[in-house]
Write a protein that holds these residues in place. Structure first.
Motif, mmCIF file in Angstrom:
data_model
loop_
_atom_site.group_PDB
_atom_site.id
_atom_site.type_symbol
_atom_site.label_atom_id
_atom_site.label_comp_id
_atom_site.label_asym_id
_atom_site.label_seq_id
_atom_site.Cartn_x
_atom_site.Cartn_y
_atom_site.Cartn_z
ATOM 1 N N GLY A 6 -9.230 -2.233 -2.679
ATOM 2 C CA GLY A 6 -8.216 -1.203 -2.029
ATOM 3 C C GLY A 6 -6.974 -1.115 -3.006
ATOM 4 O O GLY A 6 -6.767 -1.819 -3.880
ATOM 5 N N ARG A 7 -6.070 -0.391 -2.355
ATOM 6 C CA ARG A 7 -4.916 -0.123 -2.926
ATOM 7 C C ARG A 7 -3.828 -1.229 -3.348
ATOM 8 O O ARG A 7 -3.439 -1.323 -4.283
ATOM 9 C CB ARG A 7 -3.865 0.814 -1.907
ATOM 10 N N ALA A 8 -3.846 -2.301 -2.386
ATOM 11 C CA ALA A 8 -2.960 -3.420 -2.670
ATOM 12 C C ALA A 8 -3.397 -4.005 -3.996
ATOM 13 O O ALA A 8 -2.790 -4.818 -4.668
ATOM 14 C CB ALA A 8 -3.263 -4.230 -1.410
ATOM 15 N N GLY B 29 0.952 -1.268 -0.009
ATOM 16 C CA GLY B 29 -0.017 -0.035 0.034
ATOM 17 C C GLY B 29 0.947 1.076 -0.014
ATOM 18 O O GLY B 29 1.691 1.451 -0.803
ATOM 19 N N ASP B 30 0.497 2.135 0.730
ATOM 20 C CA ASP B 30 1.103 3.510 0.762
ATOM 21 C C ASP B 30 1.712 3.592 2.290
ATOM 22 O O ASP B 30 2.007 4.992 2.448
ATOM 23 C CB ASP B 30 0.445 4.435 0.360
ATOM 24 N N ALA B 31 2.037 2.751 3.061
ATOM 25 C CA ALA B 31 2.661 3.023 4.151
ATOM 26 C C ALA B 31 2.233 4.000 5.387
ATOM 27 O O ALA B 31 2.764 4.554 6.111
ATOM 28 C CB ALA B 31 4.161 3.487 3.885
ATOM 29 N N ASP B 32 0.604 4.061 5.102
ATOM 30 C CA ASP B 32 0.191 4.906 6.065
ATOM 31 C C ASP B 32 -0.517 4.321 6.999
ATOM 32 O O ASP B 32 -1.391 5.009 8.061
ATOM 33 C CB ASP B 32 -0.667 6.000 5.402
ATOM 34 N N HIS B 33 -1.077 3.030 7.179
ATOM 35 C CA HIS B 33 -2.110 2.222 7.712
ATOM 36 C C HIS B 33 -1.983 2.615 9.461
ATOM 37 O O HIS B 33 -2.727 2.897 10.111
ATOM 38 C CB HIS B 33 -2.230 0.952 7.646
ATOM 39 N N GLY B 34 -0.745 2.312 9.736
ATOM 40 C CA GLY B 34 -0.297 2.549 11.207
ATOM 41 C C GLY B 34 -0.453 4.002 11.693
ATOM 42 O O GLY B 34 -1.132 4.193 12.829
#
Ligand code: ADP
Ligand code: MG
Length: 209
Positions: free
Chosen positions: A177-179, A37-42
Protein backbone atom coordinates in the motif's frame (compact mmCIF):
# COMPACT_ATOMS: atom_id res chain seq x y z
CA UNK A 1 -21.88 -24.98 21.83
CA UNK A 2 -23.24 -21.47 21.91
CA UNK A 3 -27.01 -21.68 22.35
CA UNK A 4 -27.77 -18.63 20.23
CA UNK A 5 -26.46 -18.78 16.67
CA UNK A 6 -25.72 -15.72 14.57
CA UNK A 7 -28.89 -14.74 12.75
CA UNK A 8 -29.54 -12.09 10.11
CA UNK A 9 -30.62 -9.51 12.72
CA UNK A 10 -27.39 -10.06 14.65
CA UNK A 11 -25.31 -9.62 11.50
CA UNK A 12 -27.21 -6.42 10.75
CA UNK A 13 -26.46 -5.22 14.30
CA UNK A 14 -22.76 -6.04 13.79
CA UNK A 15 -22.57 -4.03 10.57
CA UNK A 16 -24.47 -1.15 12.18
CA UNK A 17 -22.17 -1.16 15.20
CA UNK A 18 -19.09 -1.15 12.96
CA UNK A 19 -20.52 1.78 10.99
CA UNK A 20 -21.11 3.70 14.24
CA UNK A 21 -17.61 2.87 15.52
CA UNK A 22 -15.98 3.97 12.27
CA UNK A 23 -17.92 7.25 12.44
CA UNK A 24 -16.84 7.73 16.05
CA UNK A 25 -13.19 6.96 15.24
CA UNK A 26 -13.14 8.69 11.86
CA UNK A 27 -10.73 11.41 12.97
CA UNK A 28 -8.36 8.93 14.61
CA UNK A 29 -8.30 6.82 11.43
CA UNK A 30 -7.64 9.92 9.36
CA UNK A 31 -4.87 11.04 11.69
CA UNK A 32 -3.19 7.61 11.44
CA UNK A 33 -3.52 7.67 7.63
CA UNK A 34 -2.13 11.22 7.49
CA UNK A 35 1.09 9.97 9.13
CA UNK A 36 1.77 7.14 6.66
CA UNK A 37 -0.76 7.60 3.85
CA UNK A 38 -3.02 10.22 2.33
CA UNK A 39 -5.34 11.00 5.24
CA UNK A 40 -8.46 9.50 3.71
CA UNK A 41 -9.00 6.19 5.52
CA UNK A 42 -11.45 7.56 8.09
CA UNK A 43 -13.50 9.49 5.57
CA UNK A 44 -13.39 6.64 3.03
CA UNK A 45 -14.63 4.00 5.41
CA UNK A 46 -17.17 6.23 7.14
CA UNK A 47 -18.72 7.13 3.79
CA UNK A 48 -18.77 3.49 2.72
CA UNK A 49 -20.34 2.26 5.93
CA UNK A 50 -23.01 4.97 5.80
CA UNK A 51 -23.88 3.71 2.32
CA UNK A 52 -23.92 0.11 3.59
CA UNK A 53 -26.33 0.95 6.42
CA UNK A 54 -28.60 2.77 3.97
CA UNK A 55 -28.52 -0.16 1.53
CA UNK A 56 -29.32 -2.71 4.25
CA UNK A 57 -32.15 -0.52 5.58
CA UNK A 58 -33.79 -0.27 2.17
CA UNK A 59 -33.21 -3.85 1.01
CA UNK A 60 -33.52 -5.79 4.26
CA UNK A 61 -31.65 -8.90 3.05
CA UNK A 62 -33.17 -12.08 4.46
CA UNK A 63 -30.14 -14.36 4.52
CA UNK A 64 -26.65 -14.13 5.98
CA UNK A 65 -25.11 -14.47 2.54
CA UNK A 66 -27.27 -11.76 0.99
CA UNK A 67 -26.59 -9.32 3.83
CA UNK A 68 -22.83 -9.83 3.75
CA UNK A 69 -22.65 -9.70 -0.04
CA UNK A 70 -24.70 -6.49 -0.15
CA UNK A 71 -22.28 -5.03 2.40
CA UNK A 72 -19.30 -6.01 0.26
CA UNK A 73 -20.75 -4.80 -3.02
CA UNK A 74 -21.66 -1.45 -1.46
CA UNK A 75 -18.14 -0.99 -0.09
CA UNK A 76 -16.55 -1.86 -3.43
CA UNK A 77 -18.73 0.69 -5.20
CA UNK A 78 -18.51 3.54 -2.67
CA UNK A 79 -15.02 3.42 -1.13
CA UNK A 80 -12.05 4.49 -3.20
CA UNK A 81 -8.47 3.64 -2.44
CA UNK A 82 -7.08 0.34 -1.27
CA UNK A 83 -9.41 -0.31 1.60
CA UNK A 84 -12.70 -0.29 -0.36
CA UNK A 85 -11.90 -3.26 -2.58
CA UNK A 86 -10.18 -5.01 0.34
CA UNK A 87 -13.03 -4.67 2.83
CA UNK A 88 -15.47 -5.22 -0.03
CA UNK A 89 -13.81 -8.51 -0.94
CA UNK A 90 -13.73 -9.51 2.73
CA UNK A 91 -17.52 -9.19 3.02
CA UNK A 92 -18.22 -10.69 -0.42
CA UNK A 93 -16.18 -13.79 0.39
CA UNK A 94 -17.73 -13.98 3.84
CA UNK A 95 -21.17 -13.87 2.26
CA UNK A 96 -20.36 -16.53 -0.29
CA UNK A 97 -19.02 -18.81 2.45
CA UNK A 98 -22.03 -18.13 4.69
CA UNK A 99 -24.52 -18.98 1.96
CA UNK A 100 -28.24 -18.35 1.70
CA UNK A 101 -29.06 -19.35 5.27
CA UNK A 102 -30.84 -17.56 8.11
CA UNK A 103 -28.44 -18.54 10.88
CA UNK A 104 -24.77 -19.39 11.30
CA UNK A 105 -23.45 -21.46 14.18
CA UNK A 106 -20.06 -20.68 15.69
CA UNK A 107 -18.22 -22.96 13.27
CA UNK A 108 -19.99 -21.55 10.22
CA UNK A 109 -19.29 -17.97 11.31
CA UNK A 110 -15.63 -18.89 11.82
CA UNK A 111 -15.44 -20.46 8.37
CA UNK A 112 -16.99 -17.33 6.84
CA UNK A 113 -14.55 -15.11 8.73
CA UNK A 114 -11.66 -17.24 7.48
CA UNK A 115 -12.95 -17.00 3.90
CA UNK A 116 -13.21 -13.22 4.21
CA UNK A 117 -9.61 -12.94 5.40
CA UNK A 118 -8.60 -15.20 2.50
CA UNK A 119 -10.28 -12.75 0.14
CA UNK A 120 -8.14 -9.90 1.46
CA UNK A 121 -5.01 -11.94 0.77
CA UNK A 122 -6.23 -12.94 -2.69
CA UNK A 123 -6.85 -9.29 -3.50
CA UNK A 124 -3.96 -7.52 -1.78
CA UNK A 125 -1.29 -10.22 -1.51
CA UNK A 126 -0.33 -9.09 1.98
CA UNK A 127 1.74 -11.30 4.23
CA UNK A 128 2.02 -11.17 7.99
CA UNK A 129 4.25 -8.30 9.06
CA UNK A 130 3.58 -6.15 5.98
CA UNK A 131 1.87 -3.58 8.27
CA UNK A 132 -1.67 -3.88 6.90
CA UNK A 133 -5.17 -4.81 8.03
CA UNK A 134 -4.12 -8.43 7.53
CA UNK A 135 -1.89 -8.11 10.62
CA UNK A 136 -5.04 -7.62 12.72
CA UNK A 137 -7.38 -9.96 10.80
CA UNK A 138 -5.17 -13.04 10.44
CA UNK A 139 -4.43 -13.40 14.19
CA UNK A 140 -8.13 -12.76 14.85
CA UNK A 141 -9.20 -15.65 12.61
CA UNK A 142 -6.54 -17.88 14.21
CA UNK A 143 -7.65 -16.99 17.73
CA UNK A 144 -11.29 -17.56 16.80
CA UNK A 145 -10.50 -21.06 15.55
CA UNK A 146 -8.33 -21.88 18.56
CA UNK A 147 -11.01 -20.81 21.04
CA UNK A 148 -13.37 -23.71 20.33
CA UNK A 149 -17.09 -23.64 19.63
CA UNK A 150 -18.34 -21.12 22.20
CA UNK A 151 -19.25 -18.17 19.99
CA UNK A 152 -18.89 -15.45 22.65
CA UNK A 153 -15.52 -16.72 23.84
CA UNK A 154 -14.25 -17.12 20.28
CA UNK A 155 -15.29 -13.59 19.34
CA UNK A 156 -13.67 -12.12 22.44
CA UNK A 157 -10.46 -14.02 21.69
CA UNK A 158 -10.58 -12.80 18.09
CA UNK A 159 -11.10 -9.18 19.16
CA UNK A 160 -8.23 -9.32 21.64
CA UNK A 161 -5.95 -10.86 19.00
CA UNK A 162 -6.94 -8.14 16.52
CA UNK A 163 -6.06 -5.48 19.09
CA UNK A 164 -2.66 -7.06 19.67
CA UNK A 165 -2.09 -7.37 15.92
CA UNK A 166 -3.02 -3.70 15.46
CA UNK A 167 -0.61 -2.63 18.20
CA UNK A 168 2.14 -4.82 16.71
CA UNK A 169 1.99 -2.85 13.44
CA UNK A 170 3.60 0.19 15.12
CA UNK A 171 7.26 -0.91 14.89
CA UNK A 172 6.85 -2.50 11.45
CA UNK A 173 8.02 -1.07 8.14
CA UNK A 174 5.17 -1.08 5.60
CA UNK A 175 5.60 -3.37 2.61
CA UNK A 176 2.17 -2.92 1.01
CA UNK A 177 0.00 0.00 0.00
CA UNK A 178 0.77 3.70 0.12
CA UNK A 179 2.62 3.47 3.43
CA UNK A 180 5.27 1.31 1.73
CA UNK A 181 6.32 4.34 -0.33
CA UNK A 182 7.66 5.84 2.91
CA UNK A 183 10.10 3.01 3.49
CA UNK A 184 11.71 3.32 6.93
CA UNK A 185 9.70 6.44 7.70
CA UNK A 186 6.61 4.22 8.09
CA UNK A 187 8.16 2.74 11.25
CA UNK A 188 6.71 4.01 14.53
CA UNK A 189 3.15 4.54 13.27
CA UNK A 190 0.07 2.39 13.80
CA UNK A 191 -1.47 1.13 10.58
CA UNK A 192 -4.87 2.72 9.88
CA UNK A 193 -6.34 -0.39 8.21
CA UNK A 194 -5.28 -2.63 11.11
CA UNK A 195 -6.94 -0.09 13.39
CA UNK A 196 -10.27 -0.21 11.54
CA UNK A 197 -10.07 -4.02 11.38
CA UNK A 198 -9.70 -4.15 15.17
CA UNK A 199 -12.88 -2.03 15.37
CA UNK A 200 -14.64 -4.58 13.14
CA UNK A 201 -13.75 -7.46 15.48
CA UNK A 202 -14.59 -5.46 18.59
CA UNK A 203 -18.03 -4.73 17.13
CA UNK A 204 -18.47 -8.45 16.41
CA UNK A 205 -17.61 -9.36 19.99
CA UNK A 206 -20.14 -6.83 21.32
CA UNK A 207 -23.02 -7.65 18.99
CA UNK A 208 -22.69 -11.33 18.05
CA UNK A 209 -21.34 -12.91 21.23
P1 ADP B 1 -5.38 4.19 0.34
O1 ADP B 1 -4.10 3.64 0.90
O2 ADP B 1 -5.59 3.81 -1.08
O3 ADP B 1 -5.52 5.65 0.62
P2 ADP B 1 -7.02 3.66 2.65
O4 ADP B 1 -6.33 4.82 3.26
O5 ADP B 1 -8.51 3.68 2.74
O6 ADP B 1 -6.57 3.45 1.14
O7 ADP B 1 -6.55 2.32 3.37
C1 ADP B 1 -5.21 2.15 3.77
C2 ADP B 1 -5.08 0.79 4.46
O8 ADP B 1 -5.28 -0.25 3.52
C3 ADP B 1 -3.71 0.54 5.04
O9 ADP B 1 -3.60 1.08 6.34
C4 ADP B 1 -3.59 -0.97 5.04
O10 ADP B 1 -4.06 -1.53 6.25
C5 ADP B 1 -4.55 -1.38 3.94
N1 ADP B 1 -3.84 -1.93 2.78
C6 ADP B 1 -3.23 -1.26 1.80
N2 ADP B 1 -2.73 -2.11 0.89
C7 ADP B 1 -3.02 -3.36 1.31
C8 ADP B 1 -2.80 -4.69 0.82
N3 ADP B 1 -2.16 -4.89 -0.34
N4 ADP B 1 -3.28 -5.74 1.53
C9 ADP B 1 -3.95 -5.53 2.69
N5 ADP B 1 -4.20 -4.31 3.21
C10 ADP B 1 -3.73 -3.24 2.54
MG1 MG C 1 -5.41 6.44 2.51
Amino acid sequence: MSAVPVDVAALRAWIGAFAADVAEHQEELTRLDSAIGDADHGANLARGMRAVVAALDSEKPSTAGALLKRTGMTLVSTVGGASGPLYGTFFLRMGTAAGEVETLDAAAFGAALRAGVGGIVARGKAELGDKTMYDALAPAADAYDAAGDDLGAALRAASEAADRGRDATVPLQARKGRASYLGERSVGHQDPGATSSALLLAAAARTLG
